[in-house]
Design a protein around this motif. Structure first.
Motif, PDB file in Angstrom:
ATOM      1  N   LEU A   1       0.714  -1.343  -0.072  1.00 57.41           N
ATOM      2  CA  LEU A   1       0.040   0.043   0.075  1.00 57.41           C
ATOM      3  C   LEU A   1       0.858   1.169  -0.018  1.00 57.41           C
ATOM      4  O   LEU A   1       0.722   2.253  -0.768  1.00 57.41           O
ATOM      5  CB  LEU A   1      -0.801   0.008   1.207  1.00 57.41           C
ATOM      6  N   THR A   2       1.789   1.385   0.883  1.00 53.62           N
ATOM      7  CA  THR A   2       2.530   2.346   1.155  1.00 53.62           C
ATOM      8  C   THR A   2       3.869   2.691   0.081  1.00 53.62           C
ATOM      9  O   THR A   2       4.193   3.703   0.059  1.00 53.62           O
ATOM     10  CB  THR A   2       3.373   2.725   2.456  1.00 53.62           C
ATOM     11  N   GLY A   3       4.372   1.634  -0.293  1.00 57.42           N
ATOM     12  CA  GLY A   3       5.514   1.728  -1.268  1.00 57.42           C
ATOM     13  C   GLY A   3       6.893   1.252  -0.494  1.00 57.42           C
ATOM     14  O   GLY A   3       7.899   1.358  -0.977  1.00 57.42           O
ATOM     15  N   TRP A   4       6.661   1.232   0.892  1.00 58.73           N
ATOM     16  CA  TRP A   4       7.951   1.046   1.842  1.00 58.73           C
ATOM     17  C   TRP A   4       8.446  -0.357   1.743  1.00 58.73           C
ATOM     18  O   TRP A   4       7.473  -1.346   1.665  1.00 58.73           O
ATOM     19  CB  TRP A   4       7.314   1.373   3.487  1.00 58.73           C
ATOM     20  N   ASN A   5       9.836  -0.504   1.917  1.00 53.89           N
ATOM     21  CA  ASN A   5      10.284  -1.807   2.057  1.00 53.89           C
ATOM     22  C   ASN A   5      10.117  -2.252   3.419  1.00 53.89           C
ATOM     23  O   ASN A   5      10.872  -1.962   4.265  1.00 53.89           O
ATOM     24  CB  ASN A   5      11.688  -1.752   1.518  1.00 53.89           C
ATOM     25  N   LEU A   6       9.424  -3.443   3.630  1.00 57.58           N
ATOM     26  CA  LEU A   6       9.193  -3.870   4.832  1.00 57.58           C
ATOM     27  C   LEU A   6       9.620  -5.399   4.823  1.00 57.58           C
ATOM     28  O   LEU A   6       9.054  -6.014   5.680  1.00 57.58           O
ATOM     29  CB  LEU A   6       7.762  -3.706   5.331  1.00 57.58           C
ATOM     30  N   THR A   7      10.870  -5.800   4.313  1.00 58.31           N
ATOM     31  CA  THR A   7      11.315  -7.242   4.260  1.00 58.31           C
ATOM     32  C   THR A   7      11.376  -7.530   5.679  1.00 58.31           C
ATOM     33  O   THR A   7      12.064  -6.743   6.520  1.00 58.31           O
ATOM     34  CB  THR A   7      12.651  -7.206   3.527  1.00 58.31           C
ATOM     35  N   LEU A   8      11.203  -8.832   6.125  1.00 54.33           N
ATOM     36  CA  LEU A   8      11.433  -9.418   7.320  1.00 54.33           C
ATOM     37  C   LEU A   8      12.847 -10.168   7.249  1.00 54.33           C
ATOM     38  O   LEU A   8      12.890 -10.814   6.173  1.00 54.33           O
ATOM     39  CB  LEU A   8      10.247 -10.364   7.857  1.00 54.33           C
ATOM     40  N   ALA A   9      13.529  -9.958   8.304  1.00 54.50           N
ATOM     41  CA  ALA A   9      14.534 -10.796   8.367  1.00 54.50           C
ATOM     42  C   ALA A   9      14.251 -12.340   8.914  1.00 54.50           C
ATOM     43  O   ALA A   9      14.996 -13.506   8.684  1.00 54.50           O
ATOM     44  CB  ALA A   9      15.611 -10.318   9.480  1.00 54.50           C
ATOM     45  N   GLU A  10      13.347 -12.412   9.850  1.00 54.84           N
ATOM     46  CA  GLU A  10      12.676 -13.861  10.278  1.00 54.84           C
ATOM     47  C   GLU A  10      11.209 -13.616  10.087  1.00 54.84           C
ATOM     48  O   GLU A  10      10.555 -12.615  10.197  1.00 54.84           O
ATOM     49  CB  GLU A  10      13.222 -14.044  11.700  1.00 54.84           C
ATOM     50  N   PRO A  11      10.369 -14.759  10.169  1.00 57.87           N
ATOM     51  CA  PRO A  11       8.927 -14.893  10.448  1.00 57.87           C
ATOM     52  C   PRO A  11       8.677 -14.344  11.619  1.00 57.87           C
ATOM     53  O   PRO A  11       9.196 -14.339  12.686  1.00 57.87           O
ATOM     54  CB  PRO A  11       8.667 -16.149  10.243  1.00 57.87           C
TER      55      PRO A  11
END
Length: 208
Positions: free
Chosen positions: A99-109
């Motif tokens: 929605l925002t275009g922010w990179n919200l990649t997770l390092a872990e679940p």
């Protein structure tokens, strides 16, 4: 002679009368049905099997959940998001990113435990690298601090609302942030960090 003549006349009349009657069918012979005609008895029609019912399982329909973008101090804007299947924390976080275009990649679940969830954003996420270029006008931020507060508060609020049962208190679901290697969340550019043994609150940040 007269009697013989009368008897002969009677016999002739009987014979002529018999010729006018149609000949009965001979025993053992069946009446033929014209070609192309099918004879079906009422019993056969009643017992004819019905076509099989449709056994296919309907596909699971879409469901709707709400994303919350903003800050606890300034308020949140609600955005509906449709999804299919099971609702997970990762699905909600990815929904915020889309929605925002922010990179919200997770390092872990995301891990869920008694009373809370723990979130570990990767070092490549916008929390550490900054907003996308260009930014979406609706989610435009002016500095790293504003972006960090929006990311952390938005994830927190969305997870709390998404995983609190109806009638429950969303604030009772604690959200914990940490960094790779199970280190406390730290934003060196802002000189802020959050103790790992306390649930996240933006106001709970400590200076370093």
């Amino acid at each position: 002679m007269k009697k013989l003549a009368i008897l002969f006349a009677l016999t002739l009349c009987v014979a002529l009368a018999g010729c006018d009657q149609p000949a009965p069918p001979q025993g053992g012979e069946s009446t033929q049905i014209p070609s192309g005609t099918v004879s079906t008895s009422p019993t056969e029609e009643a017992t004819e099997p019905a076509p099989p019912a449709d056994q296919s399982t309907p596909t699971e329909g879409e469901q709707t959940v709400t994303l919350y973008i903003g800050t606890k101090a300034g308020g949140f804007t609600e955005y509906p998001m449709t999804y299919e299947g099971e609702l997970t924390p990762e699905l909600l976080i990815q929904g915020i990113a889309d929605l925002t275009g922010w990179n919200l990649t997770l390092a872990e679940p995301v891990t869920s435990g008694k009373g809370g969830m723990s979130v570990c954003l990767s070092n490549e996420s916008a929390l550490f690298t900054g907003p996308p270029d260009p930014q979406k006008d609706e989610f435009h931020v002016y500095d790293a601090e504003q972006l960090a507060e929006m990311i952390l508060d938005s994830i927190q609020k969305t997870l709390q609302e998404g995983f609190t049962l109806e009638g429950g208190d969303p604030d009772a679901l604690d959200i914990w942030y940490y960094m790779e290697g199970e280190q406390p969340l730290e934003l060196p550019a802002l000189g802020l960090f959050w103790p790992i043994d306390q649930p996240y609150q933006w106001e709970g940040a400590e200076s370093k």
